[in-house]
Design a protein around this motif. Sequence first.
Motif, PDB file in Angstrom:
ATOM      1  N   LEU A  96     -51.628  75.042 -55.423  1.00  0.00           N
ATOM      2  CA  LEU A  96     -52.061  73.692 -55.530  1.00  0.00           C
ATOM      3  C   LEU A  96     -53.688  74.277 -55.118  1.00  0.00           C
ATOM      4  O   LEU A  96     -54.172  73.399 -55.887  1.00  0.00           O
ATOM      5  CB  LEU A  96     -51.557  72.752 -54.341  1.00  0.00           C
ATOM      6  CG  LEU A  96     -51.698  71.099 -54.938  1.00  0.00           C
ATOM      7  CD1 LEU A  96     -51.416  70.594 -55.656  1.00  0.00           C
ATOM      8  CD2 LEU A  96     -51.363  70.495 -53.713  1.00  0.00           C
ATOM      9  N   SER A 125     -47.606  68.753 -59.752  1.00  0.00           N
ATOM     10  CA  SER A 125     -47.905  67.646 -59.382  1.00  0.00           C
ATOM     11  C   SER A 125     -46.205  66.490 -59.166  1.00  0.00           C
ATOM     12  O   SER A 125     -45.501  66.358 -58.331  1.00  0.00           O
ATOM     13  CB  SER A 125     -49.022  66.286 -58.922  1.00  0.00           C
ATOM     14  OG  SER A 125     -50.284  67.041 -58.822  1.00  0.00           O
ATOM     15  N   ILE A 128     -44.286  69.370 -57.030  1.00  0.00           N
ATOM     16  CA  ILE A 128     -44.629  68.879 -55.738  1.00  0.00           C
ATOM     17  C   ILE A 128     -43.825  67.805 -55.055  1.00  0.00           C
ATOM     18  O   ILE A 128     -42.758  67.108 -54.057  1.00  0.00           O
ATOM     19  CB  ILE A 128     -45.500  68.934 -55.295  1.00  0.00           C
ATOM     20  CG1 ILE A 128     -45.693  70.977 -55.878  1.00  0.00           C
ATOM     21  CG2 ILE A 128     -45.902  68.555 -53.938  1.00  0.00           C
ATOM     22  CD1 ILE A 128     -47.105  70.771 -55.437  1.00  0.00           C
ATOM     23  N   GLY A 129     -44.187  66.098 -55.703  1.00  0.00           N
ATOM     24  CA  GLY A 129     -43.847  65.164 -55.197  1.00  0.00           C
ATOM     25  C   GLY A 129     -42.290  64.776 -55.214  1.00  0.00           C
ATOM     26  O   GLY A 129     -41.642  64.184 -54.180  1.00  0.00           O
ATOM     27  N   THR A 138     -42.852  59.185 -56.014  1.00  0.00           N
ATOM     28  CA  THR A 138     -44.057  59.859 -56.958  1.00  0.00           C
ATOM     29  C   THR A 138     -44.550  59.164 -58.161  1.00  0.00           C
ATOM     30  O   THR A 138     -45.750  59.308 -58.445  1.00  0.00           O
ATOM     31  CB  THR A 138     -42.883  61.083 -57.687  1.00  0.00           C
ATOM     32  OG1 THR A 138     -42.939  62.098 -56.159  1.00  0.00           O
ATOM     33  CG2 THR A 138     -43.880  62.441 -58.060  1.00  0.00           C
ATOM     34  N   LEU A 188     -53.685  63.388 -59.280  1.00  0.00           N
ATOM     35  CA  LEU A 188     -53.010  62.832 -57.804  1.00  0.00           C
ATOM     36  C   LEU A 188     -52.037  62.354 -56.698  1.00  0.00           C
ATOM     37  O   LEU A 188     -51.554  62.398 -55.657  1.00  0.00           O
ATOM     38  CB  LEU A 188     -54.636  63.297 -56.955  1.00  0.00           C
ATOM     39  CG  LEU A 188     -55.802  63.936 -57.488  1.00  0.00           C
ATOM     40  CD1 LEU A 188     -57.046  63.349 -56.774  1.00  0.00           C
ATOM     41  CD2 LEU A 188     -55.066  64.668 -56.595  1.00  0.00           C
ATOM     42  N   LEU A 191     -49.225  63.903 -56.478  1.00  0.00           N
ATOM     43  CA  LEU A 191     -49.057  63.922 -55.948  1.00  0.00           C
ATOM     44  C   LEU A 191     -49.082  63.893 -54.449  1.00  0.00           C
ATOM     45  O   LEU A 191     -48.242  64.251 -53.428  1.00  0.00           O
ATOM     46  CB  LEU A 191     -50.388  65.415 -55.750  1.00  0.00           C
ATOM     47  CG  LEU A 191     -50.894  66.605 -54.684  1.00  0.00           C
ATOM     48  CD1 LEU A 191     -49.198  67.763 -54.429  1.00  0.00           C
ATOM     49  CD2 LEU A 191     -51.826  67.155 -54.959  1.00  0.00           C
ATOM     50  N   LEU A 245     -53.545  66.399 -47.607  1.00  0.00           N
ATOM     51  CA  LEU A 245     -52.320  67.460 -47.905  1.00  0.00           C
ATOM     52  C   LEU A 245     -52.891  68.221 -46.390  1.00  0.00           C
ATOM     53  O   LEU A 245     -51.677  69.463 -46.074  1.00  0.00           O
ATOM     54  CB  LEU A 245     -52.610  67.705 -48.955  1.00  0.00           C
ATOM     55  CG  LEU A 245     -51.908  66.851 -50.471  1.00  0.00           C
ATOM     56  CD1 LEU A 245     -52.435  67.619 -51.021  1.00  0.00           C
ATOM     57  CD2 LEU A 245     -50.421  66.874 -49.994  1.00  0.00           C
TER      58      LEU A 245
END
Length: 247
Positions: A96, A125, A128-129, A138, A188, A191, A245
Amino acid sequence: MNIIIIIPIVLGWLAALLVNYLSDVLPATRKLTSPTCQQCAAKSAWTDYLLLKGCVACGKTRSWRTWLVQLLGVAASLYIWFVPPNKLGYWLGFILLIYLAVVFVIDVEHRLVLHPVSIFGAFLSLGIGYLYRGFLPTILGGVVGFGIMFLLYYLGVLFARWSSRRKGAEIEEGDALGFGDVILAGVLGLLLGYPAIIGGILTAILAAGAFSILLIIGMFITKRYEAFTAIPYAPFLILGALALLYW
């Protein structure tokens, strides 16, 4: 010194080489090509490029950005090796960080948020989310992030049009806020998820505002003040996301 510390150092150096390469070629070609000299456009041999040598054709040395990215890449890799970001761990946080660094450098140098890079970031993202907070928070984060920045973008366009009519100045609509920044805020948002994206955008706005004030003061001191001086906004969005993060 524990020999295991060599791993994040080497990985950080290699990641920084990748960031430098992508930041060099993508703004010019929008695709992965052989690196070229920024001054004379001569093709660089891969060995010379990866060893950070200057251009053989014109003698231009590598830029200060190249060396700064290399040093920061190693430092960042070491940091997240010993202090891995919440939930992500080292490896996912490392990948990331490479993506965010590419966006950061390109926007600072060219004031561009490239769509192919944003598409990659959206998939990364989203994965990951979904992995760490589920589908709904997400997707909602992406929608809210995009929506907030789109509103700011449109308000900036309206202000630019009003100011242009009032003063007769040539102001492009994109000077207020680039649409690439709107897309990045959506990425973002995927993310960070909802409601964390709101905190990320607020942090970005405050940081950008503080920087703008310092910039205006500096321009007044040096007697170089220019109205409507545009600043790259993606770095502040990225810093807002990093604050949530990694720290």
